[in-house]
Design a protein around this motif. Sequence first.
Motif, PDB file in Angstrom:
ATOM      1  N   THR A 111     -22.978 -10.854  -0.452  1.00 17.49           N
ATOM      2  CA  THR A 111     -24.065 -10.631   0.501  1.00 17.49           C
ATOM      3  C   THR A 111     -23.722  -9.491   1.456  1.00 17.49           C
ATOM      4  OG1 THR A 111     -24.636 -12.966   0.389  1.00 17.49           O
ATOM      5  CG2 THR A 111     -25.534 -11.739   2.245  1.00 17.49           C
ATOM      6  N   SER A 112     -22.494  -9.519   1.940  1.00 17.83           N
ATOM      7  CA  SER A 112     -22.056  -8.482   2.867  1.00 17.83           C
ATOM      8  C   SER A 112     -22.241  -7.090   2.250  1.00 17.83           C
ATOM      9  CB  SER A 112     -20.595  -8.717   3.234  1.00 17.83           C
ATOM     10  OG  SER A 112     -20.115  -7.673   4.035  1.00 17.83           O
ATOM     11  N   LYS A 113     -21.897  -6.957   0.984  1.00 10.79           N
ATOM     12  CA  LYS A 113     -22.078  -5.671   0.289  1.00 10.79           C
ATOM     13  C   LYS A 113     -23.553  -5.337   0.108  1.00 10.79           C
ATOM     14  CE  LYS A 113     -17.841  -5.187  -2.365  1.00 10.79           C
ATOM     15  NZ  LYS A 113     -17.248  -6.030  -3.407  1.00 10.79           N
TER      16      LYS A 113
ATOM     17  N   VAL B 233     -26.033  -6.161   1.814  1.00  9.71           N
ATOM     18  CA  VAL B 233     -26.698  -5.814   3.070  1.00  9.71           C
ATOM     19  C   VAL B 233     -26.522  -4.317   3.345  1.00  9.71           C
ATOM     20  CG1 VAL B 233     -26.473  -6.068   5.583  1.00  9.71           C
ATOM     21  CG2 VAL B 233     -26.718  -8.097   4.147  1.00  9.71           C
ATOM     22  N   LEU B 234     -25.435  -3.742   2.870  1.00  9.79           N
ATOM     23  CA  LEU B 234     -25.244  -2.288   3.010  1.00  9.79           C
ATOM     24  C   LEU B 234     -25.934  -1.536   1.883  1.00  9.79           C
ATOM     25  CD1 LEU B 234     -21.524  -1.992   4.144  1.00  9.79           C
ATOM     26  CD2 LEU B 234     -23.604  -1.749   5.517  1.00  9.79           C
TER      27      LEU B 234
ATOM     28  N   ILE C 165     -28.451   0.874  -5.335  1.00 14.06           N
ATOM     29  CA  ILE C 165     -29.767   1.544  -5.416  1.00 14.06           C
ATOM     30  C   ILE C 165     -30.071   2.389  -4.173  1.00 14.06           C
ATOM     31  CG2 ILE C 165     -30.781  -0.145  -7.008  1.00 14.06           C
ATOM     32  CD1 ILE C 165     -32.354  -1.290  -4.587  1.00 14.06           C
ATOM     33  N   GLY C 166     -29.148   2.389  -3.195  1.00 13.98           N
ATOM     34  CA  GLY C 166     -29.389   3.204  -2.000  1.00 13.98           C
ATOM     35  C   GLY C 166     -30.272   2.514  -0.980  1.00 13.98           C
ATOM     36  N   LEU C 167     -30.420   1.203  -1.117  1.00 18.44           N
ATOM     37  CA  LEU C 167     -31.225   0.422  -0.169  1.00 18.44           C
ATOM     38  C   LEU C 167     -30.500  -0.891   0.114  1.00 18.44           C
ATOM     39  CD1 LEU C 167     -34.707   0.768  -1.939  1.00 18.44           C
ATOM     40  CD2 LEU C 167     -34.149   1.758   0.297  1.00 18.44           C
ATOM     41  N   SER C 168     -30.596  -1.350   1.337  1.00 21.59           N
ATOM     42  CA  SER C 168     -30.092  -2.679   1.683  1.00 21.59           C
ATOM     43  C   SER C 168     -30.981  -3.734   1.041  1.00 21.59           C
ATOM     44  CB  SER C 168     -30.134  -2.858   3.206  1.00 21.59           C
ATOM     45  OG  SER C 168     -30.012  -4.227   3.544  1.00 21.59           O
TER      46      SER C 168
ATOM     47  N   MET D 107     -31.984  -6.092   2.507  1.00 19.09           N
ATOM     48  CA  MET D 107     -32.930  -6.490   3.558  1.00 19.09           C
ATOM     49  C   MET D 107     -34.112  -5.534   3.667  1.00 19.09           C
ATOM     50  SD  MET D 107     -30.678  -8.023   6.695  1.00 19.09           S
ATOM     51  CE  MET D 107     -29.968  -6.495   7.272  1.00 19.09           C
ATOM     52  N   GLU D 108     -34.033  -4.388   3.015  1.00 20.40           N
ATOM     53  CA  GLU D 108     -35.130  -3.413   3.161  1.00 20.40           C
ATOM     54  C   GLU D 108     -35.903  -3.194   1.862  1.00 20.40           C
ATOM     55  OE1 GLU D 108     -34.064   0.780   3.884  1.00 20.40           O
ATOM     56  OE2 GLU D 108     -32.033   0.381   3.169  1.00 20.40           O
TER      57      GLU D 108
END
Lengths: 355, 355
Positions: free
Chosen positions: B21-23, B25-26, B31-34, B36-37
Amino acid sequence: MKKHNFSPGPCILPQQVFEKTSKAVLDYNGIGLSVMEISHRSKEFIEIMENARTLALEHLGLENKGYKALFLQGGASMQFLMASYNLLEKKAAYLNTGTWSSKAVKEAKLFGEVIEVASSKDANFNYIPKDYTIPPDVDYFHCTSNNTIFGTQLKTLPQTDVPVVCDMSSDIFSRNLDFSKFGLIYAGAQKNMGPSGTTLVVIKEDILGKVSRSIPSMLDYKVHLDKDSMFNTPPVLAVYVSMLTLEWLKEKGGISAMEKINEAKAGLLYTEIDRNPLFKGFVAQKGDRSPMNATFNLTDESVKEKFDTMWKEAGINGLNGHRSVGGYRASMYNALPLESVQVLVDVMQEAERTA
Amino acid sequence: MKKHNFSPGPCILPQQVFEKTSKAVLDYNGIGLSVMEISHRSKEFIEIMENARTLALEHLGLENKGYKALFLQGGASMQFLMASYNLLEKKAAYLNTGTWSSKAVKEAKLFGEVIEVASSKDANFNYIPKDYTIPPDVDYFHCTSNNTIFGTQLKTLPQTDVPVVCDMSSDIFSRNLDFSKFGLIYAGAQKNMGPSGTTLVVIKEDILGKVSRSIPSMLDYKVHLDKDSMFNTPPVLAVYVSMLTLEWLKEKGGISAMEKINEAKAGLLYTEIDRNPLFKGFVAQKGDRSPMNATFNLTDESVKEKFDTMWKEAGINGLNGHRSVGGYRASMYNALPLESVQVLVDVMQEAERTA
Ligand SMILES: Cc1ncc(COP(=O)(O)O)c(C=O)c1O
Ligand SMILES: Cc1ncc(COP(=O)(O)O)c(C=O)c1O
Ligand SMILES: [Mg+2]
Ligand SMILES: [Mg+2]
Ligand SMILES: [Mg+2]
Ligand SMILES: [Mg+2]
């Protein structure tokens, strides 16, 4: 490579928020526990929740004015229902400016009479109706401040003495308004405030307690207010990330500073949409355009494949328009940097040159 | 130093889940996106959601048996309400085994007659009632499989022909049952499945559609089923972390393998509670004890301060009992390693030696 994320929501959040969250998922503030495994009754989480609630009111200028903030679950869609469950005794007035307003109307009809004071449905919601009257005897007036799908925004609020309920999901914290004019504001976090999974509800407490039906606990604003937004287990991580985002907003200078940046981003893109013969805006009147979601179409559909390849190659994500509008939608929420908009504008100009 | 986390929920999750999860989130899968986004309509998230739904059914042995899984918001508390909104036409039978059952009863009463077939409230819920009859003409029977606060667990299910609705929030995926005996299973993720912020709902589809009231969209199981759990924006991160936890469970050998580990952990702790003269179990009959939540008290309250200092110094977190029981509660969910239980047992023995 980090994408330029124009996604309509869930959407881009500040990079520092991603970084802090990533660390906290491994170890929250060095306490030997992940932020995902702390109890919601721990002092750590109570502090997060209280910070988030306070920051929300602070940003809106609503401290000590009879308002409280809640972080609930269920998304803005649950608020369509909760607003009417808690406030609709006999009849309510709704302004219908898009898909989300229409859904709010649908849920409200289960609880009382709904007067649609105006609707722009006749023109696929490409404008904001302006001449309408709010009956003085309704329980409340409901509006959607920003229409995410169609790219329109309410610039001025109608005058009325009834409580104003507003779905601000897609433009909260993006511009200054006199928020004390509202009785109830709600917003899914997943645009300007945080990840999906929590919904901010800001309530003027004195508008509650006026309906006669019995309200199930989880749908009752009073129950959540009495328990400081901890009636049941809150969505810990979503509230934490929202808190970080609200902290970031404060560092950036708050809503006023953000509004200027948002105007600059929107100005840059809309100017290009208007200037560039390859593109045309979807919204009928410029004054109704949303700085958050810019909707536009190609003037020549044969360029579509090429343009789509170009923006994807430029590292842009999430530009496709909603199926009910077609074309493109550039969502430029608070966390999207001006540089991303510049990249899009550059691609639009390159498309013009090579068309 | 990583804590030994006995928190009742939100609670410990597998370390590999925190790390992934930690990874993500970054940057989600490069794919170049969190995570979360990303849009909930993106192919990435649709895959996550479908994986999570499929894994849930797979673990329960409910694929191709007329069941579907949903990941909703609102916690188990929202299910108290949704279950009755969707299923209660005239009357329903409830077994009252604790705080959560009592709350479920309270919400159901808003929708019809509730027959409390039995209750252990008279003894502060320290046992599971066994001799009761479920009227054959009720719309459903509701029970709580594991009572998180009191530390009791239903070991056998009553025979009945009416649909069985079960709140499995605190023991889902921890032991084998014939899950096809249930009409509706729900569980807040924040114990054995993931972080807080999503709720698993497993529905036998043929029990729906039998009530005459109109159900608001967000509370209507059919609406969520028709939209594959995407009627509105799902709690993306919570579903992702749940999917990772369900994948971890699969790697570990599924429910059967986990049940053995859970029995070993519970055996170790309960044996010590019984043996050690400083401690006594809260639950009246050993056969009712929960392997998930072990509740126990000191036999000599004067040792409290010292014992509390000792377990905190040993790196143990979340051992305080719920205020309605007092004493201690060791929550030993799937992700808690046996070593953590051994640390607790060592502290209990050290407390005995030095008392
Ligand atoms: C203005 C507006 N209202 C409501 C919603 C629905 O929000 P949710 O999916 O959180 O229920 C959205 C979603 O994009 C929205 O943009
Ligand atoms: C058995 C049980 N049911 C229901 C709940 C309430 O869950 P939530 O807080 O997600 O509403 C809990 C919470 O711990 C629980 O343990
Ligand atoms: Mg809209
Ligand atoms: Mg143009
Ligand atoms: Mg209980
Ligand atoms: Mg003993």
